[in-house]
Design a protein around this motif. Structure first.
Motif: not given
Length: 116
Positions: A82-98
């Motif tokens: 649940q804490a990891a989910l909160a952190a994931a929602l607070a941070a932007p999604a990682p950029a896709p690989l080139a």
């Protein structure tokens, strides 16, 4: 940022909602093997390898397999997820690989003496 699907919703949302359901089920003692397997599958199919949410989900699933009969440990794993989910929602999604097709040609790519 994750690419949107054809409805405009984030491709991460099914994994996020499934992870939240699993975290809450772990903390209430109602988690099943089927729920964990479904979550693992969603993470592997929908989330990129560099996505921290994928890492959190796969870590949870692996640890749950080892500790699923320990109520206190499962509760703690649910809190951690649940804490990891909160952190994931607070941070932007990682950029896709080139895309390798967009990479510049390597130095000397046109040289016949090197590349045949």
């Amino acid at each position: 940022m994750s690419p949107p699907d054809h409805h405009g919703a984030s491709v991460r949302m099914p994994a996020l909602t499934a992870a939240l359901a699993v975290a809450l089920s772990a903390m209430t003692g109602s988690l099943t093997l089927h729920m964990v397997d479904d979550l693992r599958t969603k993470a592997e199919e929908l989330l990129g390898r560099a996505d921290p949410l994928r890492a959190a989900i796969l870590t949870f699933a692996t640890m749950w397999e080892s500790h699923r009969h320990d109520v206190a440990a499962v509760f703690s794993l649910g809190e951690t997820l649940q804490a990891a989910l909160a952190a994931a929602l607070a941070a932007p999604a990682p950029a896709p690989l080139a895309d390798p097709a967009t990479w510049p040609a390597p130095t000397g790519a046109g040289r016949a003496d090197i590349n045949g």
